[in-house]
Design an enzyme around this catalytic site. Structure first.
Site, PDB file in Angstrom:
ATOM      1  N   ASP A  78       0.836  -1.206   0.000  1.00  0.00           N
ATOM      2  CA  ASP A  78       0.000   0.000   0.000  1.00  0.00           C
ATOM      3  C   ASP A  78       0.868   1.252   0.000  1.00  0.00           C
ATOM      4  O   ASP A  78       2.069   1.202   0.294  1.00  0.00           O
ATOM      5  CB  ASP A  78      -0.909  -0.033   1.241  1.00  0.00           C
ATOM      6  CG  ASP A  78      -2.220   0.698   1.020  1.00  0.00           C
ATOM      7  OD1 ASP A  78      -2.288   1.551   0.110  1.00  0.00           O
ATOM      8  OD2 ASP A  78      -3.169   0.445   1.782  1.00  0.00           O
ATOM      9  N   ASP A 107     -10.934   1.898  -3.154  1.00  0.00           N
ATOM     10  CA  ASP A 107     -11.476   1.578  -1.828  1.00  0.00           C
ATOM     11  C   ASP A 107     -12.998   1.571  -1.849  1.00  0.00           C
ATOM     12  O   ASP A 107     -13.621   1.274  -0.832  1.00  0.00           O
ATOM     13  CB  ASP A 107     -10.986   2.597  -0.793  1.00  0.00           C
ATOM     14  CG  ASP A 107      -9.591   2.262  -0.297  1.00  0.00           C
ATOM     15  OD1 ASP A 107      -9.070   1.196  -0.668  1.00  0.00           O
ATOM     16  OD2 ASP A 107      -9.009   3.066   0.458  1.00  0.00           O
TER      17      ASP A 107
HETATM   18  C1  GLA Z   1      -5.812   1.888   2.119  1.00  0.00           C
HETATM   19  C2  GLA Z   1      -6.171   0.729   1.220  1.00  0.00           C
HETATM   20  C3  GLA Z   1      -7.242  -0.110   1.872  1.00  0.00           C
HETATM   21  C4  GLA Z   1      -6.738  -0.609   3.201  1.00  0.00           C
HETATM   22  C5  GLA Z   1      -6.296   0.549   4.073  1.00  0.00           C
HETATM   23  C6  GLA Z   1      -5.625   0.069   5.332  1.00  0.00           C
HETATM   24  O1  GLA Z   1      -6.873   2.782   2.241  1.00  0.00           O
HETATM   25  O2  GLA Z   1      -6.582   1.181  -0.036  1.00  0.00           O
HETATM   26  O3  GLA Z   1      -7.596  -1.193   1.044  1.00  0.00           O
HETATM   27  O4  GLA Z   1      -5.688  -1.510   3.005  1.00  0.00           O
HETATM   28  O5  GLA Z   1      -5.407   1.410   3.386  1.00  0.00           O
HETATM   29  O6  GLA Z   1      -5.202   1.083   6.139  1.00  0.00           O
END
Ligand code: GLA
Length: 717
Positions: A451, A519
């Protein structure tokens, strides 16, 4: 006298340049194939216009200030003046030293002796995908520093008829939004200065005469780079337009010392006479064969994911997670991905990034018991990490506050409470490699969700306000770290996630095998997000999850069938608490997972088409050998027509017959009586020939808003 052209040709597209005595070759064509070997020289086909510089400049492969080029040049750069004010070298003028050319590649070696610069332009055609790969490389041959403000990775012509542009915009949870505009008299430009290619600026653009789904000349360009970029389309005096793309630099970011070189990222370009879908098919083929690198050299069937994020967030509890894995295994999940919240003191997003060891309170015996449990169920284990980041509240920051990118004497700029590590420092990258390598050695981890959750504001290192911008170095160091990790652990797949889909491009995809698309798991919003994603990137790397019934980002509620029908065309997964589902819903989820497994071979290796008709959106994926196709029709909102139109499914074998089997047809409370053809569709007894499917189309039942029909077609003759 006709002059021989320099050409690179594939089945459907070609480029042609006109060599110029002593000068830089001119652009004659970028578009459809079928070129003559020679043509009238451009100088003989253009009259000198009044009030232009004598020897009016034609559009060349490299356009610079030196001879009077008044549009954006391909190269912008200069040397700092000396005490007498001498210096500059900003108005370059190159000549050709050498042209190396074979059937699939072309290299132009150029020099400007006055400005003491060397420059190479590279063009390569992949005849199978019909995608051209272009890059430029600049060398400082002088004795003083040369500052580069811009060097186009590609600079190509578009004909005057190509007057429509499809660009991408977005924000968090709403990535890859497609915007169509007419190109006008002013330049069209998109810049990314966020240090990742960002939610709002995907590094790709499409231009066409009509931008229709399946026909019309269409050009596409994409920059294989995960940092800053610029895309420019600018009118030229001859009615054409120039398209340039390359890396965006902060002031003084790129300075070449004497003897140093800068190579641009690759620009991928293609042309299709087959509209948007023809163009996407080219890019999908190219990424599949030339960019993606799978463990063992071949893509294994994409395992169905269970991602813990929207199921438990930071609330990790070993017994609960084991139960979640049990429930996941029961419905057919193949890979369990433990998301954020597993490491030292990480209870929310305010702290701990950098401290990559298991939280002793949540995992008193480390990750081992959970990994073994998941593996025992026959599932692969995946782990979330965000290696490029550091929270000021972390052990790592307390030990190495100087490892973060920030400017001394300036206030700290955080995003999601975090700072970015200076990966270009060897000790920082070594440390991260060491932590990740240890995790991968200690545990049977098949997959990392990598990430990256903030923009690179003040991506600078140095002291005071004099620190030099570090965007370019960050991206290069990231690629190097990923490459090192993959070399040490070639069996581990990596996902590129960046607050959803803020880092997706053919550069990061040389090192990663999946993108977390967004997301937003709301199926309705996802239709548009995924449509934009699929313009350049293939479905097998498009992370697509069935989220909770009520979407966590929009609050909208959708039936499981709609959520599943939208996720079905990507790398499929579930991001919800499967433990909480009732027996019926679990059984339905298991059915959808089984459908996906039955069809993923077609979707992940096939030819994808997409389109919209009013409030309807559709997706089709057909097997390369024409033996099968999966078709989905989505209704986004109500419209006036009482009936759904039949959906043409072209590209199958006209002479063969196909059995249509609905995977899902929504039930309508107010339908007065059924229709035999839809009963047959439900029962899987409807048969149509490839010719009928292409011309008359597949009959489609009426659809309530926010619902879908999914039909599988398999050849029976
Ligand atoms: C980001 C990612 C999510 C998740 C969060 C965790 O927003 O896109 O899928 O993994 O971080 O903190």
């Amino acid at each position: 006298m006709a002059r021989e052209l320099i050409t690179l040709q594939a089945r459907g597209c070609a480029i042609a340049l006109e060599p110029v005595e002593g000068g830089v070759p001119l652009w004659r064509h970028f578009g459809a194939a079928g070129l003559p070997a020679a043509s009238w020289p451009l100088t003989e086909a253009r009259m000198q216009p009044p009030n232009a510089l004598d020897g009016d400049l034609a559009f060349a492969v490299l356009n610079t200030h030196g001879l009077g080029w008044f549009q954006q040049p391909s190269l912008l750069g200069s040397r700092a003046g000396d005490a007498q004010g001498e210096g500059g070298d900003w108005a370059q003028q190159f000549v050709v030293d050498r042209i190396d050319h074979d059937a699939q590649s072309l290299r132009l070696v150029l020099r400007d002796e006055v400005a003491a610069l060397g420059l190479e332009l590279h063009y390569r055609i992949d005849p199978d995908s019909e995608v051209f790969t272009l890059h430029a490389e600049l060398e400082n041959r002088g004795t003083t520093d040369f500052r580069v403000d811009w060097l186009a990775a590609a600079c190509v012509p578009l004909p005057p008829q190509a007057g429509q542009v499809l660009g991408f915009a977005g924000r968090w949870a709403l990535e890859y939004q497609q915007h169509r505009e007419a190109l006008g008299i002013a330049a069209w430009r998109r810049d990314c200065r966020r240090g990742r290619n960002a939610h709002d600026t995907f590094p790709g653009v499409i231009v066409g005469t009509t931008l229709a789904d399946d026909d019309g000349p269409t050009w596409g360009a994409h920059l294989a780079w995960s940092g800053n970029h610029s895309l420019l389309i600018e009118p030229l005096p001859d009615g054409r337009r120039q398209l340039q793309l390359g890396e965006w630099f902060a002031p003084d970011e790129l300075v070449l010392r004497p003897g140093e070189r800068y190579r641009t990222p690759d620009a991928l370009l293609s042309f299709s006479a087959g509209g948007l879908n023809g163009l996407s098919a080219n890019f999908h083929r190219h990424l599949r064969t030339n960019v993606l690198r799978w463990p063992g050299g071949r893509m294994a069937p994409r395992p169905v994911h269970l991602n813990t994020w929207e199921a438990v967030y930071f609330d990790h509890d070993l017994a609960g997670l084991k139960a979640l894995a049990d429930a996941a295994a029961e419905v057919g999940i193949e890979r369990f991905v433990l998301d954020d919240g597993w490491f030292h003191r990480r209870d929310d997003d305010t702290r701990s990034l950098g401290d990559w060891w298991p939280d002793a309170r949540k995992y008193p015996q480390g990750l081992g018991p959970l990994v073994r449990h998941v593996r025992g169920l026959g599932l692969q284990f995946g782990l979330w990490v965000e290696p490029e980041m550091i929270n000021p509240d972390s052990e790592l920051y307390r030990a190495h506050p100087d490892w973060a990118l920030q400017l001394a004497g300036r206030p700290m700029v955080t995003g999601r409470n975090q700072l970015v590590l200076d990966l270009s420092r060897a000790e920082v990258s070594d440390h991260l490699f060491g932590r990740l390598d240890a995790l991968l050695r200690e545990h049977e981890i098949a997959y990392l969700k990598w990430d990256m959750n903030r923009d690179l504001a003040t991506a600078a290192t140095g002291t005071g306000h004099r620190g030099r911008a570090g965007y370019h170095r960050h991206t290069e160091a990231l690629y190097a770290l990923l490459a090192r990790l993959r070399a040490a652990h070639p069996q581990v797949e990596i996902e590129s996630c960046s607050s959803g889909g803020a880092r997706a491009d053919a550069g990061i995809l040389r090192h990663t095998q999946r993108v977390w698309t967004s997301d937003c798991n709301d199926a309705l919003t996802r239709i548009g997000i995924q449509s934009g994603f699929l313009r350049f990137l293939p479905p097998e790397i498009m992370g697509a999850h069935i989220g909770p019934r009520s979407s966590h980002t929009t609050g909208r509620t959708h039936e499981l069938a709609f959520r599943a029908a939208v996720a079905l065309f990507g790398h499929f997964g579930v991001e919800a608490d499967v433990r909480q589902l009732g027996a019926d819903e679990r059984a339905e989820l298991a059915r959808w997972i089984a459908h996906h497994k039955a069809w993923r071979e077609v979707v992940h290796h096939g030819v994808l088409r997409q389109g919209t008709l009013g409030a309807l959106a559709w997706l089709q994926s057909r097997a390369q050998d024409g033996s099968a196709a999966l078709v989905a029709l989505y209704r986004r909102h109500e419209e006036l027509p009482r009936y759904s139109p039949s959906l043409p499914v072209p590209g199958l074998d006209p002479a063969r017959r196909y059995r249509a089997q609905a995977l899902h047809v929504p039930s309508l409370h107010h339908a007065r009586h059924g229709a035999p053809v839809f009963d047959a569709l439900r029962e899987g007894t409807l048969e149509l020939s490839g010719a009928e499917l292409a011309s008359i189309g597949l009959p489609m039942p009426p659809l309530p808003p926010e619902s879908a029909v999914v039909v599988g077609l398999r050849a029976v003759t």
